[in-house]
Enzyme design. Sequence first.
Site, mmCIF file in Angstrom:
data_model
loop_
_atom_site.group_PDB
_atom_site.id
_atom_site.type_symbol
_atom_site.label_atom_id
_atom_site.label_comp_id
_atom_site.label_asym_id
_atom_site.label_seq_id
_atom_site.Cartn_x
_atom_site.Cartn_y
_atom_site.Cartn_z
ATOM 1 N N SER A 49 0.783 -1.140 -0.033
ATOM 2 C CA SER A 49 -0.009 0.028 -0.024
ATOM 3 C C SER A 49 0.863 1.486 0.170
ATOM 4 O O SER A 49 0.153 2.445 -0.216
ATOM 5 C CB SER A 49 -0.953 -0.023 1.255
ATOM 6 O OG SER A 49 -0.307 -0.176 2.488
ATOM 7 N N ASP A 87 5.731 -6.836 2.470
ATOM 8 C CA ASP A 87 4.819 -7.489 1.312
ATOM 9 C C ASP A 87 5.686 -7.902 -0.013
ATOM 10 O O ASP A 87 6.666 -7.000 -0.062
ATOM 11 C CB ASP A 87 3.777 -6.299 0.680
ATOM 12 C CG ASP A 87 2.506 -6.552 1.242
ATOM 13 O OD1 ASP A 87 2.342 -7.774 1.963
ATOM 14 O OD2 ASP A 87 1.566 -5.354 1.308
ATOM 15 N N GLU A 186 -9.093 -9.605 4.249
ATOM 16 C CA GLU A 186 -9.295 -8.257 3.535
ATOM 17 C C GLU A 186 -10.882 -8.198 2.753
ATOM 18 O O GLU A 186 -11.111 -8.827 2.025
ATOM 19 C CB GLU A 186 -8.573 -7.649 2.649
ATOM 20 C CG GLU A 186 -8.789 -5.987 2.408
ATOM 21 C CD GLU A 186 -7.586 -5.393 1.855
ATOM 22 O OE1 GLU A 186 -6.412 -6.016 1.532
ATOM 23 O OE2 GLU A 186 -7.654 -4.498 1.209
HETATM 24 O O1 KIV Z 1 -0.299 -3.457 1.626
HETATM 25 C C1 KIV Z 1 -1.123 -3.325 2.656
HETATM 26 O O2 KIV Z 1 -1.124 -2.100 3.391
HETATM 27 C C2 KIV Z 1 -2.031 -4.441 2.931
HETATM 28 C C3 KIV Z 1 -2.967 -4.348 4.040
HETATM 29 C C4 KIV Z 1 -4.296 -3.690 3.484
HETATM 30 C C5 KIV Z 1 -3.207 -5.749 4.679
HETATM 31 O O3 KIV Z 1 -1.849 -5.288 2.309
#
Ligand code: KIV
Length: 269
Positions: A49, A87, A186
């Site tokens: 994100s 991520d 989510e």
């Molecule tokens: O990238 C992110 O912030 C996420 C959250 C929304 C779980 O994957």
Amino acid sequence: MAQRSRVTLPQLQAMKERGERITMVTAYDYPSSLLADRAGMDMILVGDSLGMVVLGYSSTVPVTMDEMIHHTKAVVRANPAALVVADLPFLSYQTSVPDAVYNAGRLIKEGGADAVKLEGGQAVVPMVRAIVNAGIPVMGHLGLTPQSAVQLGGFRVQGRSEAEGEKIAADAAALVEAGVFALVLECVPADLARRITAALPVPTIGIGAGPDCDGQVLVYHDLLGLFDRFRPKFVKQYANLAEAAVAALEKYRDEVRQGKFPDQEHSFK
Ligand code: KIV
């Protein structure tokens, strides 16, 4: 403030078993990591994100491995007690099992993350299994998976129909079987999240998934009111820091223009 000891995977598992809620927030740099950790979060997510709330992209799709590593390093430099999950960005794991292991390894080895997160169900099971076999903890992510939002019909609730719900529940079980230590859910109906949470042996972390997950995650900029391009229904804004920041910047601008700043107090004799 007393120094917290590092949060471990067995502690998170024990929290689920005791029914203690797990707290998680995103952070993308040194100051946000310091503040999240000072607030006592159990986990910090260096989410992709960051592409939207920090880098100004219109989705998470353009985020690169190098950007993720750059931001993960900054988060880790704050030396948080919280477990740091980073991520895997789009196309860093979908292409092949070796790509997935190599890129997960980069987030750990170069970025300094404790664990990685990736999106998807059955299709990514071989990748999850291989990353876990390489000794890297993996968090899954089901429901609304922003990297494939176009395929899912946009940023909308997933798992509303019986069939969709069953598919998400089956994906969750497959991810657990492949070795995930936790699972983000989510934008799914609260009932579905409750059923999956009760069925899974590992913690679920909800975002737009109702009150019955084992834990909760929100995006730092959303909960602090730092990003106002859009606000999903599930976001609770706990502060309006954008408003406070603009007010402070305007005051500074006015005082400079009026010759009120710098004054004696902020000058050297
Ligand atoms: O990238 C992110 O912030 C996420 C959250 C929304 C779980 O994957």
